[in-house]
Design a protein around this motif. Structure first.
Motif, PDB file in Angstrom:
ATOM      1  N   THR A 185       0.843  -1.080   0.144  1.00 36.75           N
ATOM      2  CA  THR A 185       0.598  -0.212  -0.023  1.00 36.75           C
ATOM      3  C   THR A 185       0.568   0.542  -0.085  1.00 36.75           C
ATOM      4  O   THR A 185       0.940   2.055  -0.774  1.00 36.75           O
ATOM      5  N   VAL A 186       1.971   0.991   1.079  1.00 38.61           N
ATOM      6  CA  VAL A 186       2.604   2.724   1.219  1.00 38.61           C
ATOM      7  C   VAL A 186       3.262   2.724  -0.619  1.00 38.61           C
ATOM      8  O   VAL A 186       3.320   4.653  -0.592  1.00 38.61           O
ATOM      9  N   GLN A 187       4.330   1.485  -0.489  1.00 36.71           N
ATOM     10  CA  GLN A 187       4.808   1.798  -2.019  1.00 36.71           C
ATOM     11  C   GLN A 187       3.923   2.537  -2.798  1.00 36.71           C
ATOM     12  O   GLN A 187       4.386   3.524  -3.925  1.00 36.71           O
ATOM     13  N   PHE A 188       2.563   2.003  -3.113  1.00 38.48           N
ATOM     14  CA  PHE A 188       2.215   2.322  -3.997  1.00 38.48           C
ATOM     15  C   PHE A 188       1.185   3.893  -5.068  1.00 38.48           C
ATOM     16  O   PHE A 188       1.334   3.938  -5.376  1.00 38.48           O
ATOM     17  N   VAL A 189       0.607   4.218  -3.145  1.00 42.45           N
ATOM     18  CA  VAL A 189       0.514   5.637  -3.099  1.00 42.45           C
ATOM     19  C   VAL A 189       1.838   6.821  -3.549  1.00 42.45           C
ATOM     20  O   VAL A 189       1.383   7.332  -4.065  1.00 42.45           O
ATOM     21  N   GLN A 190       3.104   6.226  -2.775  1.00 38.43           N
ATOM     22  CA  GLN A 190       3.974   7.038  -3.464  1.00 38.43           C
ATOM     23  C   GLN A 190       4.567   6.878  -4.753  1.00 38.43           C
ATOM     24  O   GLN A 190       4.409   7.994  -5.507  1.00 38.43           O
ATOM     25  N   LEU A 191       4.374   5.344  -5.599  1.00 39.33           N
ATOM     26  CA  LEU A 191       3.707   5.265  -6.711  1.00 39.33           C
ATOM     27  C   LEU A 191       3.093   6.466  -7.426  1.00 39.33           C
ATOM     28  O   LEU A 191       3.382   7.231  -8.465  1.00 39.33           O
ATOM     29  N   VAL A 192       2.272   6.669  -7.114  1.00 42.03           N
ATOM     30  CA  VAL A 192       0.821   7.442  -7.504  1.00 42.03           C
ATOM     31  C   VAL A 192       1.289   8.488  -7.329  1.00 42.03           C
ATOM     32  O   VAL A 192       1.155   9.160  -8.074  1.00 42.03           O
ATOM     33  N   ASN A 193       1.408   8.837  -6.317  1.00 41.28           N
ATOM     34  CA  ASN A 193       1.766  10.333  -6.251  1.00 41.28           C
ATOM     35  C   ASN A 193       2.450  10.967  -6.995  1.00 41.28           C
ATOM     36  O   ASN A 193       3.045  12.032  -7.453  1.00 41.28           O
ATOM     37  N   SER A 238     -19.224  -1.180  -7.206  1.00 38.73           N
ATOM     38  CA  SER A 238     -18.825   0.444  -6.412  1.00 38.73           C
ATOM     39  C   SER A 238     -17.836   0.272  -5.510  1.00 38.73           C
ATOM     40  O   SER A 238     -16.797   1.165  -5.133  1.00 38.73           O
ATOM     41  N   LEU A 239     -17.407  -1.044  -4.345  1.00 41.31           N
ATOM     42  CA  LEU A 239     -16.345  -1.556  -3.584  1.00 41.31           C
ATOM     43  C   LEU A 239     -15.811  -1.051  -4.748  1.00 41.31           C
ATOM     44  O   LEU A 239     -14.580  -0.698  -3.678  1.00 41.31           O
ATOM     45  N   LEU A 240     -15.298  -2.090  -5.569  1.00 41.78           N
ATOM     46  CA  LEU A 240     -13.888  -1.628  -6.440  1.00 41.78           C
ATOM     47  C   LEU A 240     -13.631  -0.173  -6.674  1.00 41.78           C
ATOM     48  O   LEU A 240     -12.531   0.529  -6.947  1.00 41.78           O
ATOM     49  N   GLY A 241     -14.709   0.081  -7.151  1.00 39.27           N
ATOM     50  CA  GLY A 241     -14.338   2.152  -6.778  1.00 39.27           C
ATOM     51  C   GLY A 241     -13.929   3.135  -6.221  1.00 39.27           C
ATOM     52  O   GLY A 241     -12.994   3.199  -6.072  1.00 39.27           O
ATOM     53  N   LYS A 242     -14.545   2.127  -5.131  1.00 41.37           N
ATOM     54  CA  LYS A 242     -14.019   3.230  -4.000  1.00 41.37           C
ATOM     55  C   LYS A 242     -12.544   2.666  -3.194  1.00 41.37           C
ATOM     56  O   LYS A 242     -11.640   3.215  -2.575  1.00 41.37           O
ATOM     57  N   GLU A 243     -11.897   1.798  -4.031  1.00 40.59           N
ATOM     58  CA  GLU A 243     -10.904   0.845  -2.985  1.00 40.59           C
ATOM     59  C   GLU A 243     -10.446   1.552  -4.553  1.00 40.59           C
ATOM     60  O   GLU A 243      -8.967   1.929  -4.435  1.00 40.59           O
ATOM     61  N   LEU A 244      -9.985   1.558  -5.521  1.00 37.14           N
ATOM     62  CA  LEU A 244      -9.095   2.372  -7.164  1.00 37.14           C
ATOM     63  C   LEU A 244      -8.815   3.326  -6.637  1.00 37.14           C
ATOM     64  O   LEU A 244      -8.103   4.476  -6.500  1.00 37.14           O
ATOM     65  N   LYS A 245      -9.832   4.292  -6.423  1.00 39.18           N
ATOM     66  CA  LYS A 245     -10.209   5.639  -5.978  1.00 39.18           C
ATOM     67  C   LYS A 245      -8.996   6.226  -4.411  1.00 39.18           C
ATOM     68  O   LYS A 245      -8.065   6.786  -4.846  1.00 39.18           O
ATOM     69  N   ALA A 246      -9.396   4.874  -3.244  1.00 42.45           N
ATOM     70  CA  ALA A 246      -8.228   5.419  -2.175  1.00 42.45           C
ATOM     71  C   ALA A 246      -7.271   5.665  -2.790  1.00 42.45           C
ATOM     72  O   ALA A 246      -6.520   5.732  -1.698  1.00 42.45           O
ATOM     73  N   PHE A 247      -7.083   4.673  -3.649  1.00 45.11           N
ATOM     74  CA  PHE A 247      -5.209   4.416  -4.329  1.00 45.11           C
ATOM     75  C   PHE A 247      -4.674   5.339  -5.275  1.00 45.11           C
ATOM     76  O   PHE A 247      -4.010   5.447  -5.829  1.00 45.11           O
ATOM     77  N   GLY A 248      -6.019   6.799  -5.858  1.00 40.76           N
ATOM     78  CA  GLY A 248      -5.586   7.304  -6.245  1.00 40.76           C
ATOM     79  C   GLY A 248      -6.303   6.997  -8.083  1.00 40.76           C
ATOM     80  O   GLY A 248      -5.658   7.669  -8.924  1.00 40.76           O
ATOM     81  N   LEU A 249      -6.543   6.158  -7.622  1.00 39.14           N
ATOM     82  CA  LEU A 249      -6.393   5.374  -9.943  1.00 39.14           C
ATOM     83  C   LEU A 249      -8.287   6.388  -9.546  1.00 39.14           C
ATOM     84  O   LEU A 249      -8.928   6.602  -9.250  1.00 39.14           O
ATOM     85  N   ASN A 250      -8.359   6.595 -11.280  1.00 39.84           N
ATOM     86  CA  ASN A 250      -9.985   6.329 -12.392  1.00 39.84           C
ATOM     87  C   ASN A 250     -10.283   5.790 -13.005  1.00 39.84           C
ATOM     88  O   ASN A 250     -11.011   6.654 -12.979  1.00 39.84           O
ATOM     89  N   MET A 251      -9.655   4.897 -13.672  1.00 38.53           N
ATOM     90  CA  MET A 251     -10.610   3.726 -14.484  1.00 38.53           C
ATOM     91  C   MET A 251      -9.626   2.222 -14.387  1.00 38.53           C
ATOM     92  O   MET A 251      -8.852   2.378 -13.727  1.00 38.53           O
TER      93      MET A 251
END
Length: 425
Positions: A117-125, A179-192
């Motif tokens: 989780t931490v690594q992926f958020v750092q990459l997305v940012n 909807s749940l998958l959408g919430k998870e993707l959005k929480a990680f900064g993803l949009n598609m």
């Protein structure tokens, strides 16, 4: 959501309107309206354009997005038409070149890009920071279907496969999972999300679809797939329905080779096309086209390179007005039969708006060069490029894409939501 270039153009137009030069009070597309509850399968509540009517007898529409596209260079336009994969789990010089020089339209993440989780958020940012100078935000995307096709960090509790959802045949559950998958993707900064799968699993020997499908029945796949699509839309995550015109009756994995499906057009209209045609009616935003050869429809090109399939059938017959994307052009079905540049040029000529290049920086560079050369040689018209880029930016605008930094999500809270939904099974 307009980025700096669009805002400047829009501001100039509004100023002109206020001084009497333009008799119009705005025409950009409105925000998407999030779902507040699961819609019935017969009622669409997907985001879509409305737009205010111009006022005054001599009014002309103000369209900041059209002006934004007109102001872009050819290089910027072609960049928007590509979604690329990247190497590694950290930002790199190659990745920065893709974003800052090639102005790539989006990134697709695979499992080898995501450690935790931490690594992926750092990459997305980091990728969002790389794109700060670009007036158009990035598509940040994954294949997150549920079941065995999952890319998000392993700390997240996984959702059931589409096959399991199909066996229950409960539209509300399909919507809740979407909807749940959408919430998870959005929480990680993803949009598609390259989901849901609308393939009908009609061939039990199919090596690539199987439990990724909601079932072998067109009615079930249609009903549940559309609800999953709407669940994603409700969370402001763009669903890309796949794999048109239907990957369910193949006996070859297109990652390895080119599948050949001998079904007639009449059979396709009665079975494989059904979920996609209904998704189009229910305002699907984007469709991914498969690398499948259908000789009885187009003997010369696979679907992802076929004007007969993408333009004649999907655009004209079904009336699809959204974004058409190819599956990954680095898959065996393409690279074992074509050069990747040749395939990309043919795909765009045939009606594709977005080319996916999932692997290797050199492949992305080749596609950019070949598409640029094809426009310069007039094998692809500027009108076709502009039409694609306009569709792309309108979709990004409708979903309010942004490159804002995100905080590390609370995985425990996301997992708690999974447990609540699974208890309802």
């Amino acid at each position: 959501m307009m980025r700096p270039l669009g805002l400047m153009l829009y501001a100039a137009l509004v100023t002109a309107a206020l001084t009497g030069c333009v008799h119009q009070s705005g025409g950009s597309e409105p925000a998407a309206s999030p779902h507040t509850a699961a819609p019935s399968p017969a009622v669409s509540s997907a985001p879509g354009p409305t737009g205010a009517a111009p006022s005054g007898p001599s009014a002309s529409p103000v369209d900041p997005i059209a002006d934004q596209v007109e102001a872009m260079t050819l290089s910027q336009k072609i960049g928007q038409m590509l979604i690329a994969g990247i190497d590694g789990t950290e930002d790199s010089e190659q990745t920065r070149r893709l974003i800052q020089s090639d102005r790539i339209g989006g990134i697709i993440f695979y499992k080898n890009n995501i450690q935790n989780t931490v690594q992926f958020v750092q990459l997305v940012n980091a990728l969002k920071r790389d794109n700060e100078g670009n007036p158009v935000p990035l598509w940040l995307s994954v294949d997150e279907e549920g079941g065995r096709v999952t890319r998000l960090p392993d700390e997240l509790q996984k959702t059931p496969s589409n096959q399991v959802i199909g066996q229950m045949n409960r539209p509300q559950l399909a919507y809740d999972i979407g909807s749940l998958l959408g919430k998870e993707l959005k929480a990680f900064g993803l949009n598609m999300d390259f989901a849901p799968v609308l393939d009908i699993n009609s061939n039990p020997k199919n090596p690539v679809i199987g439990d990724r499908s909601f079932g072998n029945n067109a009615s079930i796949v249609t009903k549940l797939g559309i609800q999953a699509m709407k669940g994603l839309q409700a969370e402001q995550v763009i669903p890309v329905v796949k794999h048109f015109p239907g990957h369910g009756d193949t006996s070859v994995d297109s990652h390895v080779g080119l599948p050949v499906v001998l079904n007639s057009l009449d059979r396709l209209r009665k079975l494989e096309f059904v979920p996609f045609a209904e998704a189009v009616k229910e305002k699907a935003d984007a469709v991914m086209v498969a690398h499948i050869l259908l000789p009885k429809v187009d003997a010369d090109y696979p679907a992802s390179m076929s004007g007969k399939i993408m333009t004649d059938l999907l655009r004209k017959e079904m009336g699809f007005e959204g974004v058409i994307m190819t599956d990954d052009m680095t898959m065996g079905a393409i690279v074992k039969n074509y050069t990747i540049g040749e395939a990309a040029v043919q795909a765009v000529s045939a009606g594709a708006n977005v080319i996916m290049v999932g692997h290797e920086y050199s492949n992305v560079e080749t596609v950019v060069q070949e598409l640029t050369r094809a426009v310069e040689d007039k094998r692809i018209s500027m009108n076709a490029i502009d039409e694609s880029v306009t569709r792309i930016i309108r979709l990004k605008d409708r979903y309010h894409l942004e490159d804002q930094q995100i905080a590390v999500p609370k995985v425990s809270e996301l997992n708690a939501q999974v447990k609540v939904i699974l208890k309802k099974k």
